[in-house]
Design a protein around this motif. Structure first.
Motif, mmCIF file in Angstrom:
data_model
loop_
_atom_site.group_PDB
_atom_site.id
_atom_site.type_symbol
_atom_site.label_atom_id
_atom_site.label_comp_id
_atom_site.label_asym_id
_atom_site.label_seq_id
_atom_site.Cartn_x
_atom_site.Cartn_y
_atom_site.Cartn_z
ATOM 1 N N VAL A 103 33.068 -32.282 98.929
ATOM 2 C CA VAL A 103 32.804 -32.316 100.262
ATOM 3 C C VAL A 103 31.397 -32.078 100.722
ATOM 4 C CG1 VAL A 103 33.554 -31.763 102.519
ATOM 5 C CG2 VAL A 103 35.047 -31.404 100.598
ATOM 6 N N LEU A 125 34.734 -36.563 101.823
ATOM 7 C CA LEU A 125 35.481 -35.741 100.807
ATOM 8 C C LEU A 125 35.834 -37.026 99.803
ATOM 9 C CD1 LEU A 125 36.190 -34.521 103.558
ATOM 10 C CD2 LEU A 125 38.313 -33.671 102.571
ATOM 11 N N GLY A 161 40.748 -36.268 96.349
ATOM 12 C CA GLY A 161 41.349 -35.051 95.884
ATOM 13 C C GLY A 161 40.771 -33.778 96.684
ATOM 14 N N GLU A 207 39.370 -31.142 99.312
ATOM 15 C CA GLU A 207 40.246 -30.579 100.390
ATOM 16 C C GLU A 207 39.117 -29.478 101.017
ATOM 17 O OE1 GLU A 207 44.192 -28.779 99.882
ATOM 18 O OE2 GLU A 207 44.149 -29.486 97.767
ATOM 19 N N PRO A 258 40.229 -26.449 103.086
ATOM 20 C CA PRO A 258 41.693 -25.743 103.423
ATOM 21 C C PRO A 258 41.645 -25.374 104.901
ATOM 22 C CG PRO A 258 39.886 -24.424 102.264
ATOM 23 C CD PRO A 258 39.109 -25.527 102.520
ATOM 24 N N GLY A 299 43.561 -39.946 104.323
ATOM 25 C CA GLY A 299 43.750 -38.400 103.877
ATOM 26 C C GLY A 299 44.717 -37.918 104.674
ATOM 27 N N THR A 325 46.334 -31.531 108.489
ATOM 28 C CA THR A 325 47.344 -31.098 108.514
ATOM 29 C C THR A 325 47.124 -29.339 109.479
ATOM 30 O OG1 THR A 325 49.190 -29.313 107.492
ATOM 31 C CG2 THR A 325 46.844 -29.266 106.524
ATOM 32 N N GLU A 362 52.038 -32.372 108.612
ATOM 33 C CA GLU A 362 50.890 -33.147 107.897
ATOM 34 C C GLU A 362 51.087 -34.642 108.586
ATOM 35 O OE1 GLU A 362 51.589 -33.439 103.857
ATOM 36 O OE2 GLU A 362 50.755 -31.378 103.630
ATOM 37 N N GLY A 401 43.176 -28.558 108.541
ATOM 38 C CA GLY A 401 42.944 -28.638 106.966
ATOM 39 C C GLY A 401 42.775 -30.018 106.623
ATOM 40 N N TYR A 402 42.214 -30.727 105.701
ATOM 41 C CA TYR A 402 41.872 -31.890 105.383
ATOM 42 C C TYR A 402 41.925 -32.083 103.892
ATOM 43 C CZ TYR A 402 39.206 -31.397 109.771
ATOM 44 O OH TYR A 402 38.935 -31.103 110.981
ATOM 45 N N LYS A 403 42.622 -33.276 103.430
ATOM 46 C CA LYS A 403 42.639 -33.604 102.101
ATOM 47 C C LYS A 403 42.444 -34.951 101.761
ATOM 48 C CE LYS A 403 45.110 -33.502 97.614
ATOM 49 N NZ LYS A 403 46.455 -32.997 96.942
#
Length: 118
Positions: free
Chosen positions: A19, A41, A44, A46, A48, A65, A68, A73, A91-93
């Motif tokens: 990130v 990002l 995979g 994240e 948190p 992405g 949440t 989500e 949070g992000y992913k």
């Protein structure tokens, strides 16, 4: 007035693997109300779940992405925008090769690193 290109702003490590952040607009440029950041990002990666006492305005620039708040989500992609109220967990992913978004926050001392102040 200041005009720049995001690629001219150095990418900085965020402390989260995969990130990076670019501080596009900050007090360093004279901004007194809002800061604009560009996050990337890798797939995979994240950020948190966390929260702050300031709001976020986010616009997804590229990729896909998951966002949440810990209870639900949302699958987001380029063109989506969102508002995160103060103190709401978020949070992000990244799901795609890169997940890139603009994030605007208020100019607050605790929200902005020392090197982004004038």
């Amino acid at each position: 007035m200041f005009v720049g290109h995001y690629t001219e702003v150095p990418e900085k490590d965020t402390g989260f693997e995969g990130v990076t952040i670019r501080w596009l607009v900050s007090p360093k440029l004279g901004a007194k109300n809002f800061a604009m950041r560009y996050f990337v990002l890798k797939k995979g990666a994240e950020i948190p779940l966390h929260s702050h006492d300031w709001e976020h305005e986010i616009f997804i620039m590229k990729g896909e992405g998951i966002i949440t708040n810990g209870n639900e989500e949302h699958h987001v992609k380029a063109g989506n925008f969102l508002y995160v109220p103060p103190n709401e967990p978020h949070g992000y992913k990244a799901l795609s090769e890169t997940f890139e978004f603009l994030c605007l926050i208020p100019v607050k001392r605790e929200a902005i690193p020392d090197d982004e102040w004038a």
